[in-house]
Design a protein around this motif. Sequence first.
Motif, PDB file in Angstrom:
ATOM      1  N   UNK A 149       0.820  -1.212   0.000  1.00  0.00           N
ATOM      2  CA  UNK A 149       0.000   0.000   0.000  1.00  0.00           C
ATOM      3  C   UNK A 149       0.857   1.267   0.000  1.00  0.00           C
ATOM      4  N   UNK A 150       2.153   1.102   0.211  1.00  0.00           N
ATOM      5  CA  UNK A 150       3.077   2.237   0.216  1.00  0.00           C
ATOM      6  C   UNK A 150       3.913   2.277  -1.070  1.00  0.00           C
ATOM      7  N   UNK A 151       3.402   1.614  -2.094  1.00  0.00           N
ATOM      8  CA  UNK A 151       4.039   1.620  -3.413  1.00  0.00           C
ATOM      9  C   UNK A 151       3.149   2.391  -4.387  1.00  0.00           C
ATOM     10  N   UNK A 152       3.771   3.274  -5.158  1.00  0.00           N
ATOM     11  CA  UNK A 152       3.078   3.979  -6.241  1.00  0.00           C
ATOM     12  C   UNK A 152       3.735   3.553  -7.545  1.00  0.00           C
ATOM     13  N   UNK A 153       2.988   2.847  -8.364  1.00  0.00           N
ATOM     14  CA  UNK A 153       3.474   2.383  -9.668  1.00  0.00           C
ATOM     15  C   UNK A 153       3.071   3.420 -10.706  1.00  0.00           C
ATOM     16  N   UNK A 154       4.062   4.055 -11.313  1.00  0.00           N
ATOM     17  CA  UNK A 154       3.787   5.201 -12.185  1.00  0.00           C
ATOM     18  C   UNK A 154       4.202   4.912 -13.622  1.00  0.00           C
ATOM     19  N   UNK A 155       3.256   5.050 -14.537  1.00  0.00           N
ATOM     20  CA  UNK A 155       3.552   4.919 -15.958  1.00  0.00           C
ATOM     21  C   UNK A 155       3.543   3.506 -16.493  1.00  0.00           C
ATOM     22  N   UNK A 156       3.126   2.534 -15.692  1.00  0.00           N
ATOM     23  CA  UNK A 156       3.099   1.139 -16.151  1.00  0.00           C
ATOM     24  C   UNK A 156       1.970   0.944 -17.159  1.00  0.00           C
ATOM     25  N   UNK A 170      -3.667  -6.123  -3.321  1.00  0.00           N
ATOM     26  CA  UNK A 170      -2.745  -5.675  -2.280  1.00  0.00           C
ATOM     27  C   UNK A 170      -2.796  -4.170  -2.026  1.00  0.00           C
ATOM     28  N   UNK A 171      -3.448  -3.433  -2.908  1.00  0.00           N
ATOM     29  CA  UNK A 171      -3.597  -1.999  -2.680  1.00  0.00           C
ATOM     30  C   UNK A 171      -2.460  -1.146  -3.195  1.00  0.00           C
ATOM     31  N   UNK A 172      -1.715  -1.651  -4.187  1.00  0.00           N
ATOM     32  CA  UNK A 172      -0.688  -0.835  -4.832  1.00  0.00           C
ATOM     33  C   UNK A 172      -1.372   0.317  -5.579  1.00  0.00           C
ATOM     34  N   UNK A 173      -0.860   1.523  -5.418  1.00  0.00           N
ATOM     35  CA  UNK A 173      -1.395   2.656  -6.170  1.00  0.00           C
ATOM     36  C   UNK A 173      -0.820   2.639  -7.580  1.00  0.00           C
ATOM     37  N   UNK A 174      -1.666   2.693  -8.591  1.00  0.00           N
ATOM     38  CA  UNK A 174      -1.218   2.680  -9.982  1.00  0.00           C
ATOM     39  C   UNK A 174      -1.676   3.965 -10.650  1.00  0.00           C
ATOM     40  N   UNK A 175      -0.703   4.768 -11.090  1.00  0.00           N
ATOM     41  CA  UNK A 175      -1.002   6.012 -11.790  1.00  0.00           C
ATOM     42  C   UNK A 175      -0.642   5.803 -13.252  1.00  0.00           C
ATOM     43  N   UNK A 189      -1.427  10.301  -5.125  1.00  0.00           N
ATOM     44  CA  UNK A 189      -1.153   8.887  -4.880  1.00  0.00           C
ATOM     45  C   UNK A 189      -0.079   8.714  -3.809  1.00  0.00           C
ATOM     46  N   UNK A 190       0.961   9.547  -3.854  1.00  0.00           N
ATOM     47  CA  UNK A 190       2.012   9.486  -2.834  1.00  0.00           C
ATOM     48  C   UNK A 190       1.431   9.831  -1.467  1.00  0.00           C
ATOM     49  N   UNK A 191       0.606  10.854  -1.414  1.00  0.00           N
ATOM     50  CA  UNK A 191      -0.022  11.245  -0.151  1.00  0.00           C
ATOM     51  C   UNK A 191      -0.883  10.119   0.410  1.00  0.00           C
ATOM     52  N   UNK A 192      -1.663   9.477  -0.457  1.00  0.00           N
ATOM     53  CA  UNK A 192      -2.506   8.368  -0.014  1.00  0.00           C
ATOM     54  C   UNK A 192      -1.668   7.184   0.455  1.00  0.00           C
ATOM     55  N   UNK A 193      -0.591   6.907  -0.283  1.00  0.00           N
ATOM     56  CA  UNK A 193       0.284   5.797   0.104  1.00  0.00           C
ATOM     57  C   UNK A 193       0.944   6.060   1.452  1.00  0.00           C
ATOM     58  N   UNK A 194       1.203   7.339   1.731  1.00  0.00           N
ATOM     59  CA  UNK A 194       1.819   7.702   3.004  1.00  0.00           C
ATOM     60  C   UNK A 194       0.829   7.934   4.118  1.00  0.00           C
TER      61      UNK A 194
END
Length: 281
Positions: A149-156, A170-175, A189-194
């Motif tokens: 939940x503290x991972x932000x996957x960006x550009x995938x 698992x709640x990975x943030x995907x942007x 997304x970073x704020x939510x993950x934190x």
Amino acid sequence: MSSVTVIEVPQWRSSGSRTAERLVEGADLLAGMVAGGERIQVDERLRVDVADGSNPGELAVTAARVRSAWEGVDGFPVTVGGDCAVDLEPIAAAVREYGDRLVVVWFDAHGDLNTPESSPSGAFHGMVLRALTGEGHRELVPTVPVDPRRIVLAGARDLDVAEVEFIERAGVRHVSVGELADSEALLAAVSQAGGGDGAVAVYVHIDLDVLDPAEFASVGTPAAGGVRAGQLLGLVEAVAGRYEIAGLGIMEYEPHRVEDRGLLAPLVAALVQACAPASTL
């Protein structure tokens, strides 16, 4: 001025690219590009010897050497690869240092979230982020895992079915690439993950295949429709402008086009300048 320590890891054997040996030269070139920033002073450049093999035990030998290199770092750490598995130990070290304050922002065209059972290729560079969450080869799973939940996957944009299932479960943030048109989506997304905590520290991982291959093609596993170089820099600057940066990793450069090197050199220098704290000297 900012004091920077460069850790160069020319590992290529955990890549699934047919031209992965180019990563050795790529790591050397990336390490040289770090010093290009006007306000960057490279105090030390450490080159890690890599084990000659791709099985988990051999990759663990290289990981242990990277861990040892990190233990002696004084300046802001910039790790250059090599394949994405190079960032296993730098991120594990950041977790040990920052604990629950840490958020990992993973810029990549791919998820790198497979397990040995789900991986279509069997290449560890496509499993490293999942290993960091505590699932994977026993030899390569860190003692303190990253909360997904503290991972932000960006550009995938090239994700396997098993990776999509894990992201959702698992709640990975995907942007997505489209959402990255506005840096506010990434910052949210970073704020939510934190957990909304302003004391967050961010480790920034950049696989260069996050870039659009129409602009930058010197990677082993390109995927159409990525971000532009200037856009990537703007996104990293936005994150660094709001949060402490725990470390920066830049991976997967397979040099084979002169024009790509011309684009990459100022980009790398600017990324380091954006991330490195300005008052370390």
